[in-house]
Design a protein around this motif. Structure first.
Motif, mmCIF file in Angstrom:
data_model
loop_
_atom_site.group_PDB
_atom_site.id
_atom_site.type_symbol
_atom_site.label_atom_id
_atom_site.label_comp_id
_atom_site.label_asym_id
_atom_site.label_seq_id
_atom_site.Cartn_x
_atom_site.Cartn_y
_atom_site.Cartn_z
ATOM 1 N N LEU A 1 23.252 82.140 66.837
ATOM 2 C CA LEU A 1 22.359 81.563 67.844
ATOM 3 C C LEU A 1 21.275 80.726 67.185
ATOM 4 C CD1 LEU A 1 21.452 81.326 70.777
ATOM 5 C CD2 LEU A 1 20.174 83.455 70.497
ATOM 6 N N ASN A 2 20.738 81.192 66.067
ATOM 7 C CA ASN A 2 19.733 80.403 65.342
ATOM 8 C C ASN A 2 20.305 79.060 64.899
ATOM 9 O OD1 ASN A 2 17.878 82.482 65.603
ATOM 10 N ND2 ASN A 2 18.378 83.390 63.622
ATOM 11 N N ARG A 3 21.551 79.053 64.452
ATOM 12 C CA ARG A 3 22.189 77.811 64.005
ATOM 13 C C ARG A 3 22.295 76.816 65.161
ATOM 14 N NH1 ARG A 3 26.091 75.961 60.321
ATOM 15 N NH2 ARG A 3 26.124 77.949 59.237
ATOM 16 N N VAL A 4 22.745 77.298 66.331
ATOM 17 C CA VAL A 4 22.928 76.407 67.471
ATOM 18 C C VAL A 4 21.593 75.839 67.939
ATOM 19 C CG1 VAL A 4 23.732 76.291 69.863
ATOM 20 C CG2 VAL A 4 25.032 77.587 68.176
ATOM 21 N N LEU A 5 20.539 76.659 67.901
ATOM 22 C CA LEU A 5 19.222 76.205 68.351
ATOM 23 C C LEU A 5 18.506 75.363 67.304
ATOM 24 C CD1 LEU A 5 17.948 79.454 70.103
ATOM 25 C CD2 LEU A 5 18.746 77.352 71.198
ATOM 26 N N GLY A 6 19.057 75.248 66.107
ATOM 27 C CA GLY A 6 18.421 74.441 65.078
ATOM 28 C C GLY A 6 17.494 75.219 64.172
ATOM 29 N N GLY A 7 17.630 76.557 64.126
ATOM 30 C CA GLY A 7 16.804 77.371 63.247
ATOM 31 C C GLY A 7 16.058 78.476 63.942
ATOM 32 N N GLU B 1 26.417 71.489 67.552
ATOM 33 C CA GLU B 1 26.499 72.705 66.742
ATOM 34 C C GLU B 1 27.220 73.780 67.548
ATOM 35 O OE1 GLU B 1 25.790 73.430 63.773
ATOM 36 O OE2 GLU B 1 24.363 71.969 63.008
ATOM 37 N N ILE B 2 27.981 74.614 66.881
ATOM 38 C CA ILE B 2 28.671 75.693 67.572
ATOM 39 C C ILE B 2 28.341 77.025 66.902
ATOM 40 C CG2 ILE B 2 30.576 74.230 68.348
ATOM 41 C CD1 ILE B 2 32.296 75.582 66.158
ATOM 42 N N GLU C 1 31.687 70.390 62.995
ATOM 43 C CA GLU C 1 31.064 70.781 64.253
ATOM 44 C C GLU C 1 29.566 70.818 64.027
ATOM 45 O OE1 GLU C 1 32.375 71.130 67.109
ATOM 46 O OE2 GLU C 1 34.495 71.015 66.585
ATOM 47 N N GLY C 2 28.899 69.706 64.332
ATOM 48 C CA GLY C 2 27.490 69.590 64.005
ATOM 49 C C GLY C 2 27.312 69.447 62.513
ATOM 50 N N THR C 3 26.664 70.405 61.876
ATOM 51 C CA THR C 3 26.485 70.403 60.425
ATOM 52 C C THR C 3 27.408 71.384 59.728
ATOM 53 O OG1 THR C 3 24.717 72.071 60.614
ATOM 54 C CG2 THR C 3 24.057 69.750 60.665
ATOM 55 N N ARG C 4 28.314 72.011 60.468
ATOM 56 C CA ARG C 4 29.193 73.047 59.905
ATOM 57 C C ARG C 4 30.616 72.518 59.781
ATOM 58 N NH1 ARG C 4 29.928 78.588 63.169
ATOM 59 N NH2 ARG C 4 28.397 79.408 61.711
ATOM 60 N N ARG D 1 30.574 63.051 55.529
ATOM 61 C CA ARG D 1 30.461 64.418 55.002
ATOM 62 C C ARG D 1 31.773 64.917 54.412
ATOM 63 N NH1 ARG D 1 26.427 67.451 59.322
ATOM 64 N NH2 ARG D 1 24.794 65.849 59.280
ATOM 65 N N ALA D 2 32.412 64.072 53.613
ATOM 66 C CA ALA D 2 33.669 64.475 52.992
ATOM 67 C C ALA D 2 33.457 65.599 51.984
ATOM 68 C CB ALA D 2 34.310 63.272 52.308
ATOM 69 N N GLU D 3 32.323 65.591 51.294
ATOM 70 C CA GLU D 3 32.076 66.622 50.281
ATOM 71 C C GLU D 3 32.011 68.009 50.906
ATOM 72 O OE1 GLU D 3 28.851 67.558 46.700
ATOM 73 O OE2 GLU D 3 28.518 65.906 48.110
ATOM 74 N N GLN D 4 31.361 68.136 52.072
ATOM 75 C CA GLN D 4 31.277 69.442 52.720
ATOM 76 C C GLN D 4 32.652 69.912 53.189
ATOM 77 O OE1 GLN D 4 27.600 67.921 55.130
ATOM 78 N NE2 GLN D 4 27.636 70.131 55.320
ATOM 79 N N ARG D 5 33.469 69.000 53.671
ATOM 80 C CA ARG D 5 34.815 69.383 54.106
ATOM 81 C C ARG D 5 35.649 69.898 52.933
ATOM 82 N NH1 ARG D 5 35.588 66.075 59.176
ATOM 83 N NH2 ARG D 5 33.895 64.549 59.204
#
Length: 455
Positions: free
Chosen positions: A78-84, A261-262, A300-303, A406-410
């Protein structure tokens, strides 16, 4: 005497008309105009006095800047979806299908906030306080600082807010609350609009983080005028199949964080449990060494999330072949099939094509194009894909493979889960150093990707 008037209001955009219209002049939607009988009551301007703060305009360079303070809950998803975390004074709208678990999620969140020493007021307009207590017993959400009230009258809710002075407020749901000064039925466009505007003023002036639960229509959108989504700070959708245990919490609007974000949860007997590694979840039942199955690295967002993409191509028995997709835009699938026919030479005009994203996830970014093309080609040729390959990239109409973000994160997510190779756009290899434990194959065309993936 109060003057009674009748008007017609669009349930999608809130456009008003003195007469019924089949097509809304505001949003051009059909059959959305409903009749509203409203009594105009002269009030004493209570709402105006609430928003009058006596502040003067000031130069933007003299305004103090800094990170918005946040209240972190015990639920990291929930913190991730709300941005922290939850921002004090924010107004959050949560929507979802009936029975999906919205009340369970918010009661667990209320318990987590109350366990931190904050005053929480949970107002339920659909359940009695005894029913809420029974749910709290099942979830283990019993805390002294969690106050529960069963009320739908706005005046009584204001009295409760004044007496409790909560730090966190939950309204379940906004369609059941009514303002006595507006002579419309609860859940109508006028009532929902006025009640939401009132809670927005309360949240901003008193600094109370407020969560509104909204019903959804049969199309899946939040009921009421679209004005609600513009008024609130954050819009969350709670998604998932009722007959499956997994739930997705998706942010489609967030003024204090990134959108799309999910957060992933699993519904159990004792409530919702967090799923910390969604990629492992989505790939847990993936078959190995079969045709038409590939793994795509999506953002999915930043994930980064690794998802299985399945395709089935079979000879059709109809004059025109069928094209069906689940989790991917149907028009995007038609574009990929056209590229395979024109640039690769695959004769798919006599073949039915089906594309499915396993796990019920919806992928809407162009980086999944290359994996979809490989899946369709694998099923058409009946050539199994390599089980430890991850594929991503955008496809152009000329058959080229374009760079993605964001290829590096993938790639790091694929390495963490033990994959051996990544087939990706060669243009996305610039500016960073790939890890040595995984093989990177850069491609410039769809033909190169098919040769690398299928041999």
């Amino acid at each position: 005497m109060a003057k009674i008037k009748s008007k017609f209001v669009c349930t999608d955009c809130g456009t008003e008309s003195p007469k019924w219209l089949g097509k809304c002049p505001g949003c051009h939607a059909w059959n959305t105009m409903v009749e509203e009988k409203e009594t105009v009551v002269k009030t004493q301007g209570v709402g105006l006095r609430m928003v009058h703060t006596k502040e003067k305009p000031q130069s933007i360079i003299h305004i103090e800047s800094g990170q918005e303070p946040r209240i972190e809950t015990k639920m990291q998803e929930l913190n991730r979806v709300l941005g922290g975390g939850v921002v004090p004074g924010s107004l959050i709208l949560v929507g979802g299908d009936p029975g999906i678990g919205k009340s369970t999620l918010l009661l667990q969140t209320s318990h987590a906030m109350a366990a931190k020493g904050l005053k929480v007021l949970y107002i339920s307009g659909e359940e009695s306080v005894r029913q809420t207590r029974l749910r709290a017993d099942r979830l283990g959400a019993l805390t002294e600082m969690l106050f529960v009230l069963c009320e739908t009258n706005m005046d009584h809710i204001n009295d409760a807010i004044e007496s409790i002075e909560p730090d966190f407020l939950v309204i379940d749901s906004i369609q059941t609350v009514y303002d006595p000064n507006v002579q419309s039925a609860p859940g109508s466009v006028a009532q929902v609009r006025e009640c939401t505007a009132h809670f927005m003023r309360v949240a901003k002036i008193k600094g109370i983080a407020t969560v509104l639960v909204g019903h959804v229509t049969k199309e899946g959108a939040i009921a009421g005028p679209r004005l609600l989504e513009h008024m609130v700070d954050c819009v969350l959708y709670f998604e998932g199949e009722r007959h499956h245990t997994y739930r997705l919490l998706r942010a489609v609007k967030n003024r204090f964080g990134s959108t799309n974000e999910i957060g992933i949860f699993e519904m159990g007997e004792e409530g919702l449990r967090e799923v910390s590694n969604p990629s492992e979840l989505f790939l847990s039942e993936r078959p190995l060494g079969v045709s038409g199955s590939t793994v795509v690295a999506s953002m999915e967002g930043t994930r980064p999330v690794l998802v299985e993409l399945q395709a089935l191509v079979a000879t059709t028995n109809f004059p025109s072949p069928r094209r069906m997709s689940t989790g991917i835009d149907h028009n995007r699938m038609a574009l990929i099939i056209a590229v395979l026919e024109k640039r690769i030479g695959m004769f798919l005009q006599t073949q039915d094509a089906y594309l499915n994203v396993a796990g019920g996830v919806k992928l809407d970014e162009p980086a999944v194009d290359l994996a979809a093309a490989v899946s369709l080609a694998s099923s058409f040729r009946d050539a199994p894909t390599k089980p430890y390959d991850v594929i991503f990239g955008e496809i152009g109409l000329t058959g080229e493979v374009r760079a993605v973000s964001r290829a590096e994160q993938r790639v790091k997510e694929a390495e963490k889960l033990g994959f051996k190779r990544v087939i990706m756009p060669e243009k996305s290899l610039k500016g960073w150093k790939p890890p040595e434990s995984i093989e990177i194959i850069g491609v410039n065309t769809v033909a190169e990707a098919l040769k690398a993936a299928l041999g």
